[in-house]
Design a protein around this motif. Sequence first.
Motif, PDB file in Angstrom:
ATOM      1  N   LEU A 262      -1.978  -0.869  -5.074  1.00  0.00           N
ATOM      2  CA  LEU A 262      -3.251  -1.119  -4.403  1.00  0.00           C
ATOM      3  C   LEU A 262      -3.820  -2.499  -4.730  1.00  0.00           C
ATOM      4  CD1 LEU A 262      -4.988   2.365  -4.753  1.00  0.00           C
ATOM      5  CD2 LEU A 262      -3.278   1.590  -3.103  1.00  0.00           C
TER       6      LEU A 262
ATOM      7  N   LEU B  41       0.833  -1.208   0.000  1.00  0.00           N
ATOM      8  CA  LEU B  41       0.000   0.000   0.000  1.00  0.00           C
ATOM      9  C   LEU B  41       0.864   1.252   0.000  1.00  0.00           C
ATOM     10  CD1 LEU B  41      -2.745   1.435   0.269  1.00  0.00           C
ATOM     11  CD2 LEU B  41      -2.596   1.084   2.747  1.00  0.00           C
ATOM     12  N   ARG B  42       1.933   1.198   0.794  1.00  0.00           N
ATOM     13  CA  ARG B  42       2.825   2.350   0.865  1.00  0.00           C
ATOM     14  C   ARG B  42       3.485   2.616  -0.488  1.00  0.00           C
ATOM     15  NH1 ARG B  42       5.850   0.559   4.583  1.00  0.00           N
ATOM     16  NH2 ARG B  42       4.576   1.307   6.307  1.00  0.00           N
TER      17      ARG B  42
ATOM     18  N   HIS C 227     -10.386   4.207   0.609  1.00  0.00           N
ATOM     19  CA  HIS C 227     -10.535   5.673   0.514  1.00  0.00           C
ATOM     20  C   HIS C 227      -9.774   6.194  -0.694  1.00  0.00           C
ATOM     21  CE1 HIS C 227     -10.035   9.961   1.577  1.00  0.00           C
ATOM     22  NE2 HIS C 227     -11.185   9.802   2.207  1.00  0.00           N
ATOM     23  N   GLN C 228      -8.585   5.653  -0.909  1.00  0.00           N
ATOM     24  CA  GLN C 228      -7.789   6.070  -2.067  1.00  0.00           C
ATOM     25  C   GLN C 228      -8.456   5.649  -3.379  1.00  0.00           C
ATOM     26  OE1 GLN C 228      -3.700   4.862  -1.760  1.00  0.00           O
ATOM     27  NE2 GLN C 228      -3.410   5.844   0.242  1.00  0.00           N
ATOM     28  N   ARG C 229      -9.187   4.563  -3.336  1.00  0.00           N
ATOM     29  CA  ARG C 229      -9.873   4.096  -4.544  1.00  0.00           C
ATOM     30  C   ARG C 229     -11.162   4.890  -4.803  1.00  0.00           C
ATOM     31  NH1 ARG C 229      -8.180  -0.470  -6.992  1.00  0.00           N
ATOM     32  NH2 ARG C 229      -6.967  -2.053  -5.853  1.00  0.00           N
ATOM     33  N   GLY C 230     -11.595   5.687  -3.828  1.00  0.00           N
ATOM     34  CA  GLY C 230     -12.800   6.483  -4.017  1.00  0.00           C
ATOM     35  C   GLY C 230     -14.039   5.868  -3.428  1.00  0.00           C
TER      36      GLY C 230
ATOM     37  N   VAL D  57      -7.866   2.760   4.386  1.00  0.00           N
ATOM     38  CA  VAL D  57      -7.042   3.728   3.644  1.00  0.00           C
ATOM     39  C   VAL D  57      -7.059   3.406   2.157  1.00  0.00           C
ATOM     40  CG1 VAL D  57      -4.698   4.606   3.299  1.00  0.00           C
ATOM     41  CG2 VAL D  57      -5.567   4.232   5.619  1.00  0.00           C
ATOM     42  N   LEU D  58      -6.896   2.131   1.844  1.00  0.00           N
ATOM     43  CA  LEU D  58      -6.869   1.687   0.453  1.00  0.00           C
ATOM     44  C   LEU D  58      -8.195   2.007  -0.243  1.00  0.00           C
ATOM     45  CD1 LEU D  58      -5.364  -1.573  -0.918  1.00  0.00           C
ATOM     46  CD2 LEU D  58      -7.704  -0.975  -1.532  1.00  0.00           C
TER      47      LEU D  58
ATOM     48  N   GLU E 289      -4.544  -5.210  -1.666  1.00  0.00           N
ATOM     49  CA  GLU E 289      -5.914  -5.438  -1.176  1.00  0.00           C
ATOM     50  C   GLU E 289      -6.181  -6.871  -0.706  1.00  0.00           C
ATOM     51  OE1 GLU E 289     -10.573  -4.623  -2.426  1.00  0.00           O
ATOM     52  OE2 GLU E 289      -8.932  -3.900  -3.721  1.00  0.00           O
TER      53      GLU E 289
ATOM     54  N   GLY F 104       2.052   2.099  -3.261  1.00  0.00           N
ATOM     55  CA  GLY F 104       1.015   2.463  -4.216  1.00  0.00           C
ATOM     56  C   GLY F 104       0.497   1.304  -5.035  1.00  0.00           C
TER      57      GLY F 104
ATOM     58  N   ASN G  92      -5.722  -0.123   7.398  1.00  0.00           N
ATOM     59  CA  ASN G  92      -5.074   0.069   6.094  1.00  0.00           C
ATOM     60  C   ASN G  92      -6.009  -0.285   4.941  1.00  0.00           C
ATOM     61  OD1 ASN G  92      -2.689   1.053   7.105  1.00  0.00           O
ATOM     62  ND2 ASN G  92      -1.746  -0.983   7.284  1.00  0.00           N
TER      63      ASN G  92
END
Length: 608
Positions: free
Chosen positions: A66, A61-62, A93-96, A90-91, A70, A64, A87
């Motif tokens: 994803l 994840l760090r 959230h980054q995916r929308g 977080v993942l 996952e 990038g 985490n």
Amino acid sequence: MDVMGEKATLFESGRFAQSSGTESARDELVDMGEAAEETRLALAAQSGDAEAASVLGAMLLRRGELDAAEPHLRAATAAGDRAAANNLGVLLHQRGYPEEAAGWWRIAAVAGSAAAAHALGRYHRERGDEPAAEYWLRQSAEQGHVLGAYALADLLEHRGDAGAEYWLRSAAERGHREAAYRLARALDRAAGHGEEWPGEANGPDNGVAEAEQWYRQAAARGHRKAALQLGAILERRGELKEAGRWYLTSAKDGEPRAACALGFLLRDAGDTESAAVWWLRAAQEGDGNAANALGALHAERGETQTAERWYRAALDAGDDNGAYNLGLLCAEQGRTAQAEQWYRRAAYAGHREAANALAILLLQGGDTTGAEPWFSKAAEAGSVDAAFNLGILYAGRGEERMALRWYERAAAAGHAEAALQVGIARLREGDEREAERHLRCAAGGGSAEGAYRLATLLDARRPPEPAHELGEIVHEKTECEEWYERAATQGHRRAQVRVGMLAAARGDVVEAARWYRTAAEAGSRNGAFNLGLLLAREGSEPEAAVWWARAADAGHGRAALRLALVYARRGELAEGQRWADRAVELGPAEVAERAGRLRDALREELSA
């Protein structure tokens, strides 16, 4: 959002410069080590190790990655790993997918993850649900999570809650640089305005000292605005070298105000070329103050077109000083209409000195009616010069009470000439105590007339001193003589004559002659007359006659009488009669009487 997992190494943080060679080889070893660790974690995760899956997912994840992260995070989350649940949030959230992310954060937060509680609190605040946001942020903060403490402080401060400082301080103490900066700013403001934190008692002096400590901590962690504020504190304290270092640090990090401040430090140190470099850098980043400084620099060099260009750039950056400076530039060039236009633009924007300058311009053009409201606007906005000018305006109309009101206002703000006018008014009223107080302010502020009038006031109170023979020097000087001397050194002719008289009274002929001559050469008829007396006593009557002639030509009756006597003794009766006639014309009465008798005697002698 927070990512649970391994911490970056010092080399990965980019804080150490690396050269090729040994460092490059070391990097390769680090990369190989990470690859080996990743392989080990992957094998462990495949065998059902939830912790290994969680750590591997965080690592991916760090980076990038994803898609790769996952499945590992979901597997670890299913096994009850709260760090993996955080985490995974977080993942997502980054995916929308914020709602789904919040669900996983809630699971992790309930399980005790401070990072997840922070993320969940942020999620609720972004959606306007402040009670839920406060609940989860407080959960995070109370578990010692620095970001949670900072976010809670931000929320409470936004609401004006007294508990904001506690959590801001908590985050700052744990190394959060933005928290340290904001705490310092709050303490700075409280100390500067004599205010206190709600529910706390921070004295102004303690607040300033503590603010500096927090600025220093934030600046040391790379906070450019903190470095700017720290530089400003040090500059005010006179520690210019250290202030310059922090300004430089901040400026290199891209803070235009620090670049501008550094430019002023360099200019004050005499290095205008380096100052211009930093001003240019700041001005190009939109700092209006730096653009004005560049304009002033080019104006001093006579490069008016370049100066005007920079003043316009300052104006475009939203700095009203640009319009004011354009007005000054136009006024110096005799472009009165354009100067008025720029002054008006700045004055309408609230620039008080522009309003004062506009009023002066209108007054010079004979528009007293138009000038008065601009003087008033500038004075009400705090312009000391405008308050003084209003006093002059009202005094010119004979409205002494209104004039005195504005003189007092300007004097209270430290305007020396205004204090002089108040002192003179108090003398007329017979209030010597108040007169002395204001005259001292005027004299201390550099007013030569103020120093002279203060000296005369003190002189009138002095008991008479025993006379001294010429040549018998007495070194002790009274306070009034010291004020006379201050006025005399500033070019005040009457003070110069008075210093000469006091020196003569002390028996210091050389000092007396020096001051009389200084006054006489500046156009003082009393100085010329007294110098003549001194020279005559020393046996230099021909030179004395030269100075008496200068004094008599300037309207000094006693000097004319002295010349008449000199020429009478020489036997030059016609010249003596001419000067006697002049003395009769000039007076005063006792001189005119003596000159009249001398003139009649000379006339009889000439007609005999």
